[in-house]
Design a protein around this motif. Sequence first.
Motif, short mmCIF file in Angstrom:
data_model
loop_
_atom_site.label_atom_id
_atom_site.label_comp_id
_atom_site.label_asym_id
_atom_site.label_seq_id
_atom_site.Cartn_x
_atom_site.Cartn_y
_atom_site.Cartn_z
N GLN A 1 17.37 -115.30 5.11
CA GLN A 1 18.59 -116.72 5.29
C GLN A 1 17.48 -117.58 3.55
OE1 GLN A 1 18.52 -117.73 9.50
NE2 GLN A 1 19.84 -116.72 9.53
N THR A 2 16.37 -117.37 4.31
CA THR A 2 15.47 -118.35 3.19
C THR A 2 15.68 -118.19 1.67
OG1 THR A 2 14.07 -118.98 5.39
CG2 THR A 2 12.99 -119.93 2.39
N SER A 3 15.70 -116.78 1.32
CA SER A 3 15.27 -116.93 0.18
C SER A 3 17.16 -116.90 -0.52
CB SER A 3 15.49 -115.29 -0.34
OG SER A 3 14.25 -115.07 0.29
N PRO B 1 4.51 -136.45 6.06
CA PRO B 1 4.87 -135.03 5.80
C PRO B 1 6.50 -134.95 4.30
CG PRO B 1 5.86 -136.03 8.29
CD PRO B 1 4.63 -137.20 7.26
N VAL B 2 5.73 -134.99 3.60
CA VAL B 2 6.80 -134.68 2.59
C VAL B 2 7.19 -133.52 2.23
CG1 VAL B 2 7.99 -135.52 0.39
CG2 VAL B 2 6.91 -137.53 1.67
N PRO C 1 10.65 -131.47 0.97
CA PRO C 1 11.58 -131.06 0.66
C PRO C 1 11.54 -129.92 0.43
CG PRO C 1 10.98 -131.75 -1.17
CD PRO C 1 9.87 -132.34 0.04
N ARG C 2 13.69 -129.10 0.58
CA ARG C 2 13.35 -128.00 0.01
C ARG C 2 13.10 -127.86 -1.62
NH1 ARG C 2 13.34 -123.18 1.48
NH2 ARG C 2 15.12 -123.85 3.91
N ALA C 3 13.53 -128.84 -2.22
CA ALA C 3 13.05 -129.21 -3.50
C ALA C 3 12.88 -129.69 -4.31
CB ALA C 3 14.67 -128.16 -4.56
N VAL C 4 12.37 -129.99 -5.42
CA VAL C 4 12.15 -130.96 -6.28
C VAL C 4 13.14 -131.42 -7.72
CG1 VAL C 4 10.27 -132.71 -7.33
CG2 VAL C 4 9.79 -132.14 -5.46
N VAL C 5 14.15 -131.92 -7.33
CA VAL C 5 14.41 -132.45 -8.73
C VAL C 5 14.10 -133.41 -10.08
CG1 VAL C 5 16.66 -132.48 -9.65
CG2 VAL C 5 16.65 -131.91 -6.97
N ASP D 1 14.08 -129.57 5.28
CA ASP D 1 14.09 -128.78 3.82
C ASP D 1 15.76 -128.83 3.75
OD1 ASP D 1 14.73 -127.26 6.40
OD2 ASP D 1 13.27 -125.29 6.09
N ASP D 2 15.94 -129.61 4.69
CA ASP D 2 17.37 -129.66 4.13
C ASP D 2 17.60 -131.04 2.53
OD1 ASP D 2 16.31 -132.32 5.76
OD2 ASP D 2 18.30 -131.75 6.65
N VAL D 3 16.17 -131.45 2.62
CA VAL D 3 16.73 -132.28 1.51
C VAL D 3 16.24 -132.57 0.00
CG1 VAL D 3 15.60 -135.16 1.14
CG2 VAL D 3 15.85 -134.02 3.37
N LEU D 4 16.84 -132.38 -0.37
CA LEU D 4 16.94 -132.66 -2.39
C LEU D 4 15.39 -134.12 -2.64
CD1 LEU D 4 19.45 -130.27 -3.69
CD2 LEU D 4 17.71 -129.48 -3.19
N LEU D 5 15.16 -133.60 -3.16
CA LEU D 5 14.65 -134.29 -3.37
C LEU D 5 13.88 -135.55 -5.09
CD1 LEU D 5 12.47 -137.91 -2.59
CD2 LEU D 5 10.08 -135.68 -3.20
N VAL D 6 14.95 -136.41 -5.02
CA VAL D 6 15.00 -136.93 -6.66
C VAL D 6 13.60 -137.10 -7.04
CG1 VAL D 6 16.18 -138.08 -8.22
CG2 VAL D 6 17.81 -136.24 -6.17
N HIS D 7 13.13 -136.82 -8.53
CA HIS D 7 11.92 -137.20 -8.76
C HIS D 7 12.15 -138.36 -9.85
CE1 HIS D 7 8.12 -137.99 -10.47
NE2 HIS D 7 8.10 -138.24 -9.08
N THR D 8 12.88 -138.97 -9.62
CA THR D 8 12.85 -139.97 -11.91
C THR D 8 12.01 -140.59 -12.45
OG1 THR D 8 12.26 -142.37 -10.42
CG2 THR D 8 14.15 -141.20 -9.93
N GLY D 9 10.62 -139.66 -12.34
CA GLY D 9 9.20 -139.97 -13.51
C GLY D 9 10.48 -139.89 -14.60
#
Length: 461
Positions: free
Chosen positions: A4-6, A42-43, A45-49, A85-93
Amino acid sequence: MELQTSAADATIASLRAHLNGSVSLPGEPGYELATPWNLAIPVAPRAVVAVADADDVAATMRFAAQHGLRVAVQRTGHGAVALRDDVLLVHTGQLNGCFVDPLGRTARVGAGTIWQDVLDAAAPHGLAPLTGSSATVGVAGFLTGAGIGPLVRTYGLSSDQVRAFDVVTGDGEKLRVTPDEHAELFWGLRGGKATLGIVTAVEIDLLPITQIYGGALYFDGSDAVDVAHAWLDWCRDLPEHSSTSIAFLQLPALPQVPPPLAGRLTLAVRFASVAQEHEAEDLIARLRAVATPLIDAIGVMPYAALSAIHADPVDPMPVHEFSGLTGPLSHEAVDALLAVAGPGSGSPQTVIELRLLGGALAREPRHRSAFCHRDASFALMGAGVLTPPLAQSVVEHALVVEQAMAAWTTGATLPNFAASADPERIARSYDEDTVAWLSALANEHDPRGVLRIGQVVRTPA
């Protein structure tokens, strides 16, 4: 579970095809961008965008809505809240452009820019942005939290200097927001944090300032009683051209800490003034006369070096923070604070600060905003490092400080000092009407709740 994770990871990886930036799953290069400044949070996320432009933000919003995910945003990680892990983290760098218009006295700044870059870009033109006490924080997060800086009594909130936002709403719409275009969002973005969208750029007014008279006096803890009481009396008739705070400090013996301040209790008097040098010097002379400072670091300084006044830490660390606002303070209140923060108190906090407000902050600007509590007299803030063996005592002692000051605190706090996902704590930054309006606007522009995560104002799901 692994399958499921994959499968979930494969689905999120498919977002890459729609972006100019990058998507990083746990363990992949780029995922480390999720690390917040406060390492105690504790940060994960499922992925960093790592977005390259506003189109990437919009695509991420639409993708999250389609797949039942939520979207949070981060640049430096100051004010971070826990993410799962239900969050996509938008990184604005990568949104780090900074373009100064010296004739118009404005700047257009990408959301991923830190304040020091804006200071350095504006200084050659004799101009300056209205920043906070630390120039290492991100522009957008600071401004959407309204922004209290070392010159707040003179010029008011930093967000009052905003002319326009570029923002992507929760439904993936890219908007330019000004006092005349989407005025309701212009109201709410200044103080509402990420409630109403992810800011990708801002346009701000610049001030014609090249230098100020400021810095800090550092006194030995044994002088804290006399200095703190004298400071309160001094604050009562302090002109608006000057701002100040005091901070009880217990700094560790590290190479970056001046030896006279290391491993002991000290009291710092912070001061920033746009008055003429002789006038500002006459003001601070009253406090210089109370006791002999361990370090006297007040004088004429370049505005671009403003961060030296508070000397906030730069490196990430695990901390516990607390904050609140007060009404007028008496000498009884100072005694109460000294009892839990001063000599003999046993305080484990690295810093406990009391910041004078009022002045220009207390007046409504030309364009109203979601910022509340302009009538507060002082801001109280504390932070302690969560390292053994003091970690538990830091948390417990923070409650002791809050209880000691309860007779004078209002129950309110400031958005940039209220990092939490707890709706009750978030609501402390606003009055009831503002909570209702922010919630209604969020539901209108984010009907699927993509941004319903972290420090945002939303009605219960």
